[in-house]
Enzyme design. Structure first.
Site, PDB file in Angstrom:
ATOM      1  N   LEU A 117       0.860  -1.177   0.000  1.00 29.28           N
ATOM      2  CA  LEU A 117       0.000   0.000   0.000  1.00 29.28           C
ATOM      3  C   LEU A 117       0.901   1.234   0.000  1.00 29.28           C
ATOM      4  O   LEU A 117       1.889   1.289   0.742  1.00 29.28           O
ATOM      5  CB  LEU A 117      -0.892   0.034   1.239  1.00 29.28           C
ATOM      6  CG  LEU A 117      -2.185  -0.790   1.219  1.00 29.28           C
ATOM      7  CD1 LEU A 117      -2.855  -0.722   2.588  1.00 29.28           C
ATOM      8  CD2 LEU A 117      -3.135  -0.314   0.147  1.00 29.28           C
ATOM      9  N   ASP A 118       0.573   2.237  -0.816  1.00 34.24           N
ATOM     10  CA  ASP A 118       1.337   3.478  -0.833  1.00 34.24           C
ATOM     11  C   ASP A 118       1.310   4.138   0.543  1.00 34.24           C
ATOM     12  O   ASP A 118       0.361   3.950   1.310  1.00 34.24           O
ATOM     13  CB  ASP A 118       0.741   4.459  -1.850  1.00 34.24           C
ATOM     14  CG  ASP A 118       0.894   3.976  -3.284  1.00 34.24           C
ATOM     15  OD1 ASP A 118       1.803   3.162  -3.542  1.00 34.24           O
ATOM     16  OD2 ASP A 118       0.104   4.420  -4.138  1.00 34.24           O
ATOM     17  N   PRO A 119       2.337   4.957   0.873  1.00 34.53           N
ATOM     18  CA  PRO A 119       2.294   5.702   2.135  1.00 34.53           C
ATOM     19  C   PRO A 119       1.024   6.536   2.291  1.00 34.53           C
ATOM     20  O   PRO A 119       0.493   6.677   3.391  1.00 34.53           O
ATOM     21  CB  PRO A 119       3.543   6.588   2.054  1.00 34.53           C
ATOM     22  CG  PRO A 119       4.500   5.792   1.223  1.00 34.53           C
ATOM     23  CD  PRO A 119       3.637   5.112   0.188  1.00 34.53           C
ATOM     24  N   ALA A 129      -1.893   5.738   1.306  1.00 37.12           N
ATOM     25  CA  ALA A 129      -3.051   4.861   1.474  1.00 37.12           C
ATOM     26  C   ALA A 129      -3.142   4.325   2.895  1.00 37.12           C
ATOM     27  O   ALA A 129      -2.153   4.176   3.607  1.00 37.12           O
ATOM     28  CB  ALA A 129      -2.990   3.705   0.488  1.00 37.12           C
TER      29      ALA A 129
END
Length: 352
Positions: free
Chosen positions: A49-51, A53
């Site tokens: 997961l992206d930072p 997100a």
């Protein structure tokens, strides 16, 4: 002079922790914090997961890491806010604004058309700010140097898409999207493509994963809550490794077949003995040779069934099974002691 850092005594932990990843941390940073809190020896996560997100991030410990690929391949559901009229360098709120365009009227009819257009099989060009590799380097490494490299389109599927108009205080009109999609889908790219279809451009203002492979946000624990717990309470949240393959059919073996299966041997059955042909089944069997105080049916690993043959895929080791049995017994005794009851010899629900 700084005081010496306390060394954490690591220990075998086997299972799955469902973490609600906070905004601002990478998936690996969140994993390392949880690993430290559990004092686990071995750990891995099941899809980045992206930072920016938040949301469902299953963390695998010990033996559970053997089955993490199941979650990597699983369908996922995301909720996102799509800010219209602004394109950014990263396609999300972390990037610099690179283009501003007027936003046309967003009508229910337009959303209905867009929903139909972006539901089903799609081809996506992966974003430059992603961890995909090109010639041995992550794409984001090129992007940070201002380089744009050619990327091949990836074929993904949006199984279900919901879109609605929302009002934000800072950004004016935005669209909320809820997307159930196949593995490898970039919601940032989906958002950008929707913005281009509208004609005004767009970027993600927020992103949350609310479900992956049957695990939902309601089942997750936050890092803050995890930090506030006792170690025993943290351990109680760790699901058994077979929870990763729980959706697949189960096969139970007798003692002889279990021992041979666990050594990696295929097992030939009578017609239908293992059920119909299946790409994956979860396999259980007795493990009396472990010399534990119980002789229970335990999870042995995964297999697939082809033409009445049970073919091993991912197997637990006898040591891993023994660790899990002892841990389950330990937790059962502690719960009963807390309830001021005499511990019985066996609580099967903790072992299977």
């Amino acid at each position: 002079m700084n005081s010496p850092r306390t060394r954490v005594q690591r220990r075998p932990v086997h299972g799955v922790l469902l973490l609600d990843k906070p905004i601002g941390l990478s998936s690996n940073q969140a994993l390392q914090k949880a690993k430290w809190l559990l004092r686990a020896e071995k750990a891995g996560h099941t899809g980045t997961l992206d930072p920016l997100a938040t949301g469902v991030l299953p963390l695998c410990f010990g033996a559970a890491t053997k089955f993490s690929q199941v979650q990597l391949e699983a369908n996922k559901t995301y909720e996102a806010t799509l800010v219209l009229g602004l394109k950014t360098s990263t396609a999300d709120a972390e990037g610099d604004v690179i283009e501003t365009r007027p936003v046309p009227e967003i009508t229910p009819e337009l959303l209905t058309r867009l929903t139909a257009q972006f539901t089903g099989p799609l081809a996506q060009i992966p974003p430059m700010y992603s961890a995909l590799k090109k010639d041995g380097k992550a794409l984001y490494e090129y992007a940070r140097k201002g380089q744009n490299v050619e990327r091949e389109a990836r074929h993904i599927t949006i199984f279900k898409l919901e879109m609605s108009i929302v009002q934000t205080q800072s950004s004016g009109v935005a669209i909320k999207i809820i997307a159930n999609c196949s593995k490898g889908t970039y919601i940032r790219t989906l958002g950008e493509d929707i913005g281009e279809a509208i004609g005004c451009g767009a970027h993600l203002g927020s992103l949350r994963r609310v479900e992956t492979g049957g695990f939902t946000a309601a089942q997750c624990v936050t890092l803050a809550a995890l930090e506030a717990m006792t170690e025993a309470d943290r351990e109680a949240l760790v699901l058994a490794p077979q929870s990763l393959v729980d959706a697949y059919p189960a096969v139970t073996l007798d003692a002889d077949n279990a021992a041979r299966f666990l050594s990696g041997l295929r097992r030939r059955g009578s017609p239908g003995q293992w059920g119909a042909d299946a790409p994956m089944v979860q396999v259980f069997g007795p493990m009396p040779e472990l010399n534990t105080v119980v002789d229970a049916t335990v999870f042995l690993g995964s297999a697939h069934v082809t033409a009445d043959e049970l073919i091993p895929q991912r197997l637990l080791s006898p040591l891993e099974i023994k660790d899990m049995l002892q841990s389950a017994q330990h937790h059962a005794v502690r719960r009963l002691e807390a309830a001021a009851l005499e511990p019985p010899d066996l609580i099967l629900s903790d072992l299977t």
